[in-house]
Structure formats: C-alpha cells, structure tokens
Enzyme design. Structure first.
Site, PDB file in Angstrom:
ATOM      1  N   GLU A 149       0.851  -1.188   0.000  1.00 41.33           N
ATOM      2  CA  GLU A 149       0.000   0.000   0.000  1.00 41.33           C
ATOM      3  C   GLU A 149       0.890   1.243   0.000  1.00 41.33           C
ATOM      4  O   GLU A 149       1.760   1.375   0.866  1.00 41.33           O
ATOM      5  CB  GLU A 149      -0.884  -0.014   1.254  1.00 41.33           C
ATOM      6  CG  GLU A 149      -1.817  -1.213   1.288  1.00 41.33           C
ATOM      7  CD  GLU A 149      -2.231  -1.617   2.705  1.00 41.33           C
ATOM      8  OE1 GLU A 149      -2.103  -0.806   3.633  1.00 41.33           O
ATOM      9  OE2 GLU A 149      -2.661  -2.775   2.877  1.00 41.33           O
ATOM     10  N   GLU A 152      -3.885  -6.799   3.224  1.00 39.75           N
ATOM     11  CA  GLU A 152      -2.628  -7.333   3.773  1.00 39.75           C
ATOM     12  C   GLU A 152      -2.459  -8.828   3.518  1.00 39.75           C
ATOM     13  O   GLU A 152      -1.368  -9.303   3.183  1.00 39.75           O
ATOM     14  CB  GLU A 152      -2.536  -7.048   5.276  1.00 39.75           C
ATOM     15  CG  GLU A 152      -2.257  -5.592   5.629  1.00 39.75           C
ATOM     16  CD  GLU A 152      -3.454  -4.680   5.465  1.00 39.75           C
ATOM     17  OE1 GLU A 152      -4.582  -5.190   5.292  1.00 39.75           O
ATOM     18  OE2 GLU A 152      -3.284  -3.450   5.507  1.00 39.75           O
ATOM     19  N   GLN A 208       1.955  -2.005   5.898  1.00 33.96           N
ATOM     20  CA  GLN A 208       2.231  -0.587   6.157  1.00 33.96           C
ATOM     21  C   GLN A 208       2.618  -0.308   7.611  1.00 33.96           C
ATOM     22  O   GLN A 208       3.529   0.465   7.867  1.00 33.96           O
ATOM     23  CB  GLN A 208       1.020   0.241   5.738  1.00 33.96           C
ATOM     24  CG  GLN A 208       1.341   1.689   5.561  1.00 33.96           C
ATOM     25  CD  GLN A 208       0.310   2.384   4.695  1.00 33.96           C
ATOM     26  OE1 GLN A 208      -0.805   2.653   5.136  1.00 33.96           O
ATOM     27  NE2 GLN A 208       0.658   2.654   3.464  1.00 33.96           N
ATOM     28  N   ASP A 211       1.044  -2.970  13.319  1.00 34.84           N
ATOM     29  CA  ASP A 211      -0.269  -3.275  13.898  1.00 34.84           C
ATOM     30  C   ASP A 211      -1.169  -4.019  12.910  1.00 34.84           C
ATOM     31  O   ASP A 211      -2.047  -4.767  13.322  1.00 34.84           O
ATOM     32  CB  ASP A 211      -0.962  -1.975  14.325  1.00 34.84           C
ATOM     33  CG  ASP A 211      -0.128  -1.217  15.344  1.00 34.84           C
ATOM     34  OD1 ASP A 211      -0.443  -1.274  16.532  1.00 34.84           O
ATOM     35  OD2 ASP A 211       0.871  -0.577  14.932  1.00 34.84           O
ATOM     36  N   HIS A 236      -1.027   2.455  15.901  1.00 33.40           N
ATOM     37  CA  HIS A 236       0.191   2.826  15.174  1.00 33.40           C
ATOM     38  C   HIS A 236       1.411   2.786  16.076  1.00 33.40           C
ATOM     39  O   HIS A 236       2.398   3.466  15.819  1.00 33.40           O
ATOM     40  CB  HIS A 236       0.064   4.221  14.549  1.00 33.40           C
ATOM     41  CG  HIS A 236      -0.986   4.306  13.497  1.00 33.40           C
ATOM     42  ND1 HIS A 236      -2.298   4.570  13.775  1.00 33.40           N
ATOM     43  CD2 HIS A 236      -0.921   4.123  12.163  1.00 33.40           C
ATOM     44  CE1 HIS A 236      -3.003   4.556  12.662  1.00 33.40           C
ATOM     45  NE2 HIS A 236      -2.199   4.285  11.668  1.00 33.40           N
TER      46      HIS A 236
END
Ligand SMILES: Cc1ncc(C[n+]2csc(CCOP(=O)(O)OP(=O)(O)O)c2C)c(N)n1
Ligand SMILES: [Mg+2]
Length: 806
Positions: free
Chosen positions: A497, A528, A550, A553, A595
């Site tokens: 991504e 994912e 990305q 998490d 994050h």
C-alpha cells in the site's frame, strides 16, 4: 455452459474414444482409492482420511487444460487431478495416508501433513529451483479453508511479471514468457472465507492468469449452501466481476455441471485459452457435485443429508453419469466398462499393498533390531521380569510404531540405571541415540533452507564509511540500499500500500518507481493477507518479492497466512519448496492504539520458520535487507517507526554490506547490569544508561538485532558472566517477547548460573498504547522506568551506596 461468450474456440483436436476410456479408468482408480482409503482408516492403519470421491470428472477435464509450467494451489479433494497430471501415484497416495516419513515414498510432505495435501518437489538436492517450465507444478496444500487463495494470486501474478517485464525474460527455467496459468481449486463452502473474495478482487484488479475452480457439492461438512452463500450460488454473486467483453478488464465466469464430462472438457479448454493468452482471470463454478462417502472419516453424511438428497447424489454421481454417457454415445459396451472398473480396483489394491509394505516393513525391521539389543541387555542384567515383559510386549506388538520402539528403549535404560555400564547397555544407548537422530530428521528437520543460500552461509561484508560521509535522513539509507539491490537483481520487486507512486509512507522507495518502472515498485490495494500471498506465490516461482505491511499493527491481517503458509513451507514439504519472501513493516513506537504496537510475542509464537529482524535504525535494516536479498529464506523486518527522520551516516557500500542474523551487538560496554533489548527501545535504554552512569551505575546495553534466530553464539551469556545481573526490556506486553528473551538467555544459555540478582523484565503496559506523547510515556517503558528498575537492582545489593529513591 459459459456465462459469457468468448471468442476462444473450443477444443481443436477432439478427444478420441481412447481418451474417454483413459479418463474413465483413472476416474475409477480414484474412486477405488477413496473407498479403500476410508477402509484403511477404519481398520486402524491410518488416523484420518479425506478423499476426492464425487469430484473425479471435473478434475480430469482440468488436467487436460493443465500444461507444463502451470501451477496448482488447491485443496484436499484433488487426488484425481494430481494423478492425471502425473504428479502423484496411487502408491504415493497411500503412503501419505499412512504417514510414511520417507520422502522418496511420500514426496509431497514426507508424511508431515495429513492425507490429501498435495505438492510437487520444486527443489533439487541442493535446495535450488529446478526447471519449473518443464514440469507440472503444485504448490504445497494447507488445511485452513481458502488458505490456498492468497498464494494462488501470487503464482498467477508471477506470470504477469514474467510476461510484462523484459528483464525477466532471461529466466527461461522459471517461465515461458508468462504463459503459465495458476489453477486454483476450492470447495463451495470455503468461498465464504474473506480470503476468497480478497483474492478474486485482487486478481481482477491485477488481470493475472488465475483460473479458480469451485467444486460445489452444496455442503461444507454438514452445513449446506443456505448457510454459506448468498443465493446459494458463488457464480451468481460474483457476476459483477464478469468483464464486459474482450479487451475489458474483469473476469470470465463459467458455470458447468460437475457430471457433464464433455461440457467440462470444453469449458476448461475455453477457459484456459483465454486465461493463458489474454491473462484474464477465470472463475469456473462446477455445480452438482457429490460426496459419496461424506466429508471425511470423521463422520457419516447420513446424519445431516436428507434421504432425497442422498438419492439425488447417487443419481448424479459423476462416475455413474460418465458411464451412462459413454454407453449412450456408443463409446463402450457395458462389458468393457465393467472390465475397466474391475481393473481399476485391482490397480488400487496393488498400490495399497505395496504402500503398506513400504511403510510398515522398515518399522518392523527397526523393532526387531531394537528387540534383539534389548533382549541382550535384559539377559546381561538379569533384572526383574517387568523388563522381559516390556521387551516381549514390543516384540509381539502386531502394529508397532516408532514411538513404541523408542519409548521401550528409554524406559528400559531408565530401569537399569543402577547397573554397571555393560556392553549391552552401551549398545542400547548408542542405538537409541541413532534412532532419535533419525526421527529428528523425519519429524523436526527442514524448518529452514539447507541450500548454499541459507542465511548462515551469506558472506559477512562489513559496512564501510567514507571519511566525512554525510549524515542523511535515515530513510535515505534504505532508499539507497533498495536502489542498489534493484539494480543488482531484476528478480527483486516491491509491492504494498502506497509503495509505488509515493515510495511508501516513509519514502524509502521514493523515486524508485520512476527509475525501475511500475512492475518493480508497485502500489496495491488495502489487502494485507493477499499482499503476503502475492509475495509467497511469486517467491515460490523464483522471484524476489519485498511485500510491505504498512504498519506492524496491521500484520494481524496477514499473520494467519504467514503462519499457516509461509512459515512452514520448507517444513511441510521437507525441503521440497521454498519461498524466500521478505516482509517489510514498521512499528514499535509512534502514535496511538493502532500505530505503535509491538506485538512481538504474537509473531514469535506463530511464525517459526520465518526470520524476525528488529533493527534499531535504518542502517541495520539495510544490512539485513542486503543479507536477506542474497539468501533464500523468508524474513520479517520490523523497522523502527520513529526512526525515519533521524540522522544516520550512509555506508559507502550501502547495497553490499551484510549483517549476519542472530548476532547481538553491544551498544555500550558496562560492568554492573546487562540490558537486553532491541528496536526503538535501544535509544531509550542508552539514554537511561547515560543517566545511570551519572549515579555510578555501569550498564552494558545489548541490542539483540534479530529475535529469530536469537543470539546464536551466546554473546549475551558473555555479558552476564561479567555483570551478573540482567534486565530484558521491550515494548511488547508483559510476558511477551521479554519472556521469550529470558527463556532464551536463562534456560537455553543457562545464564542463571551467573546471576547474583533476580532477573527483571521491563515491558509496556498490558493495554494498547494511548495516543499523544503523554499516552506514549505512560503506556510504554521510558528512560525513567529503565533507570528505576536498574537502580532498584543495585540498591538491593548495596543500599548504602544506592539508597532507595522512593
Ligand atoms: C479455517 C478453517 N475452518 C474450518 C476448517 C474445518 N473444515 C475442513 S473442511 C471444511 C468444509 C469445507 O467445505 P467445502 O469448502 O465446501 O469443501 P468440501 O469438503 O465440501 O469439498 C471445514 C469447515 C478448516 N479446515 N479451516
Ligand atoms: Mg463443499
């Protein structure tokens, strides 16, 4: 019947009567294999059985469209297909049912997976890929329903790259101009899984030669289509994928009845032609299939199918229908077909008998050898009758397994432990050691590559720094590393991504799409699981993907496929397949609940077989990428999310220097306490160490650098020998990766022998980290926490020198 008209003509050379009868024979061999397999389980010769009965005919049609170089990613019903393409013999089929651990006898999984898990051997003895264009290939099956779909996408994607990227045309042993189809098979009920939809959507977006067959028998174990699929029809609900016409993007969707032999042959020929030539993904919904023996040996379908349904299944059994058709068309007489069926039964009986002998005879021989040694030992010692009894039990056991042999030897050695070490006792002991080593090879080997490119064989090249080399934003170190590697090896590509146009959210690929083109540095949808699958499939075919998740998490969306598929690929094929996929992600520390996670124990517990690198900065990360891109092993690299804009010095050999895995680095020497840590915590611990030095405490800071493998040379032990105190610090939950590190150091390395103080673990709070700098400070370990933990340890020893603070 085609749901969309295509211009592709039907089978050019029509099948002959001989072809029909060949197919009929194979179909019946397969049926007899299923019937015999179930009996073997009920006789106790195998533990579980799941078979391909009721799905034979469509698989014959699929096999006729499957060419050299093509790949399969399918599931446990595909025995007929595997035999039809010449990649499974009936003897091998039974060897797998019995769990024969000999790779020659059971080449798919060496007895490691249960039956119905198919795979071809794609590596030679040295662990290198064979010429995949000259064989019919099957990637290794896994049990989780729809788990084949992400990998299938990658197998198909590789064809697109091989065709469209001229730099790859040199790899003629891997692809013939991308003409290979990736054939997928899946049960109707398994299409309910998210992975199925994710993979189909991605294939439509990518326009890759992926041909998915749904074997629809209306059931998923006991649960009928009413509970599985909207409108009870996967083709109907997927119709939106159908392309509008030639040259348009989308799918071709076909629906064909599973007992309609000629319809199936025709459909597969048309479907494969459009898929192969135009790289259009295809869905073939094969309806009206049956399960003559029910789902598996675990139950009987009379419990949940109505009488009407059972009668319908009997009438629509694809083998009966094929017979009817052959007779109606005058291709064979009743007598000829009866003979074929009888001969098929005989073929299966012979294969079954041979497979059982090949499985069982060596075990009996092992048993006899052990018994002979044990009898000598027992005679020597002249001990009690119980020992004779145990040996006798082993000797007369009609169905011994290897565990019986080893168990008896261990118990008898235990019983004679007080006796003198006689020749007989030593002989049993030596033999036991040999058996344990052989069984370790059978059951515990090949988690990692055994080839020349295994991670431990990659030459170590130290980083060099030009005098006065500039300090740059850390992300630029990675960018230069990727740039050099992309130039060096055209098989490397990166997807994820925001990886393409903007060069990832932290710009480590900035400008590289422009430089290397869209096929090398590529944006993907937000998916994912299939990003990983796209990488697995492409890596299986010899390409070198870097797939990006990305944020750490979001690895949760992909952890299942990493765990179920990638991590155990070498293991479950006993070295028959490999997928050197690099998964790049970033995490540990930034902002908020989604994050700044550091779920390292989740990773450590679920992906053994994949290396886990946790670099503290981007230079270390680059060193790992350089190593990994030269190796043939899969790895996860977790970059420190808060490190991209920090300054680092760029090595002059940024694309060449390599960092070995499993080697910690001492970041600061010290004498009082060893702190074992990694990733973003390194900076925090170094900060705390500085503060501790001010109060007279000397801390040695060790960055483990990789969690898997972990400190292979036991360097941490050397540190603890010196300091006699240890703290394990990270940002995972309490009892997470700190517990793992403690186990490795105290248990594996036996560092407990050198400890003068209780070992400590310092982790984050057990909840997800809160947003904002205050949220971070109070959720994650900070320098003050590190200071206090270490100070308290010292204070316990020397309260006068280090009086309690609080
Ligand atoms: C993720 C997952 N959930 C559940 C199972 C247990 N399971 C094995 S096969 C199966 C039914 C599959 O039905 P279908 O896809 O229609 O294939 P069929 O067996 O009917 O050919 C289930 C629920 C599994 N293997 N994996
Ligand atoms: Mg089903």
């Amino acid at each position: 019947m085609s749901a969309a008209e295509t211009a592709v003509p039907a089978l050019t050379a029509p099948l002959t009567k001989a072809d029909f009868l060949t197919d009929y024979r194979l179909a019946w061999e397969s049926r007899h294999a299923s019937l015999a397999g179930r009996k073997e389980v009920f006789m106790g010769k195998a533990k579980f059985g799941i078979f391909g009965d009721g799905k034979e005919v469509p698989q014959l049609a699929m096999a006729r469209a499957f060419q050299n170089g093509d790949f399969r990613a399918g599931y446990y019903r595909d025995q007929t297909f595997m035999v039809a393409i010449g990649q499974l013999t009936w003897q091998q089929y039974f060897a797998q049912l019995y769990a024969n651990p000999d790779v020659e006898a059971e080449p798919a999984t060496a007895g490691r997976a249960m039956n119905g898990h198919f795979a071809t051997r794609m590596l030679d003895e040295d662990g290198n890929l064979t010429n995949l264009t000259q064989t019919k290939n099957s990637s290794a099956d896994i049990s989780p329903t729809a788990g084949q779909m992400p990998r299938l996408l990658g197998l198909a994607y590789a064809s697109k790259l091989f065709r469209q990227n001229p730099e790859l045309h040199q790899f003629t042993h891997l692809s013939n101009n991308g003409n290979e189809i990736a054939f997928g098979t899946i049960g109707n009920a398994s299409t309910s899984e998210g992975m199925f939809f994710e993979a189909l959507n991605a294939a439509g977006v990518l326009q890759v030669p992926m041909l998915v067959s749904v074997w629809d028998d209306h059931y998923g174990i006991s649960v009928p289509a009413e509970y599985q699929t909207t409108k009870q029809s996967i083709s109907e609900i997927m119709m939106g994928l159908q392309r509008d016409g030639e040259g348009q993007s989308g799918f071709e969707i076909y629906v064909v009845r599973g007992w309609d032999y000629i319809g199936l042959v025709d459909t597969y020929q048309r479907a494969a032609a459009v898929c192969r030539e135009q790289h259009v993904p295809v869905l073939i919904h094969v309806t009206e299939l049956t399960q003559p023996q029910g789902h598996s040996t675990s139950g009987s379908h009379e419990r949940y199918k109505s009488k009407d349904r059972l009668t319908w299944e009997e009438d629509h059994d694809c083998l009966h229908k094929l017979r009817e058709w052959l007779l109606a068309e005058g291709h064979a007489t009743e007598l000829e077909l009866d003979d074929i069926e009888k001969e098929a039964a005989a073929v299966i009986k012979t294969a079954r008998t041979a497979a059982w002998a090949a499985f069982f005879d060596p075990i009996k021989a092992e048993r006899d050898e052990a018994v002979a040694l044990l009898e000598k030992l027992v005679a020597d010692t002249g001990t009690e009758n119980t020992l004779h009894e145990q040996v006798e039990q082993l000797k007369t056991n009609p169905t011994p397994i290897r565990a019986d042999i080893v168990r008896t030897m261990r118990r008898i050695l235990r019983a004679v432990r007080h006796e003198k070490r006689s020749f007989g006792r030593r002989a049993v002991q030596r033999h036991l050691e040999q058996l344990l080593a052989e069984n370790a090879d059978r059951y515990n080997s090949n988690l990692f590559s055994q080839s020349e490119q295994a991670i431990g064989n990659i030459e170590e090249v130290p980083a060099t720094f030009a005098p006065g080399a500039a300090q740059v934003d850390a992300r630029e170190v990675l960018q230069a590393c990727f740039d050099a590697n992309f130039q060096r090896d055209p098989a490397i590509f990166a997807i994820g991504e925001d990886v393409g146009k903007i060069g990832d959210v932290n710009q480590a690929f900035a400008g590289l799409q422009e430089k290397f083109g869209e096929l090398r540095v590529t944006d993907t949808g937000i998916r994912e699981c299939t990003i990983i699958g796209q990488g697995i499939g492409a890596a299986l075919r010899g390409l070198r993907p870097i797939t990006e998740i990305q944020y750490l998490d979001y690895l949760l969306y992909a952890i299942q496929i990493l765990s179920d598929d990638l991590a155990n690929l070498q293991y479950r094929t006993k070295g028959g397949q490999k997928a050197p996929l690099i998964v790049r992600t970033r995490g540990h520390r930034l902002e908020g609940i989604w994050h700044s996670g550091s779920p390292m124990q989740m990773i450590l517990g679920s992906i053994r077989g994949i290396h886990v690198c946790v670099p503290r900065n981007m230079t270390q990360a680059a060193g790992f990428y350089n190593t990994l891109l030269r190796s043939d092993e899969p790895a996860l690299v977790i970059e420190p999310l808060n490190g991209y804009r920090l300054k680092e010095t760029i090595p002059s050999n940024v694309g060449e220097f390599t960092l070995p895995l499993g080697r910690p680095e001492v970041l600061k020497q010290g004498t009082d306490v060893t702190v074992v840590t990694y990733g973003s915590m390194c900076r925090i611990v170094l900060d705390a160490a500085k503060q501790l030095a001010e109060v007279g405490i000397s801390v040695e800071v060790v960055d483990v650098q990789t969690l898997l493998p972990f400190d292979t040379d036991q360097l941490i032990l050397d540190s603890i020998r010196k300091t006699n105190r240890v703290v394990f610090a990270d940002e995972d939950v309490p009892g997470g990766a700190t517990a793992f590190m403690m186990q490795q150091v105290l248990d594996e390395q036996q560092a407990y022998r050198f400890l003068d103080a209780q070992p400590r673990c310092l982790a984050a709070q057990p909840h997800r980290p809160a947003y904002s700098s205050d949220g971070d400070y109070f959720s994650k370990p900070n320098a003050e926490d590190v200071f206090d933990t270490i100070y308290e340890m010292m204070s316990e020893d020397a309260p006068e020198q280090f009086p309690a603070i609080y």
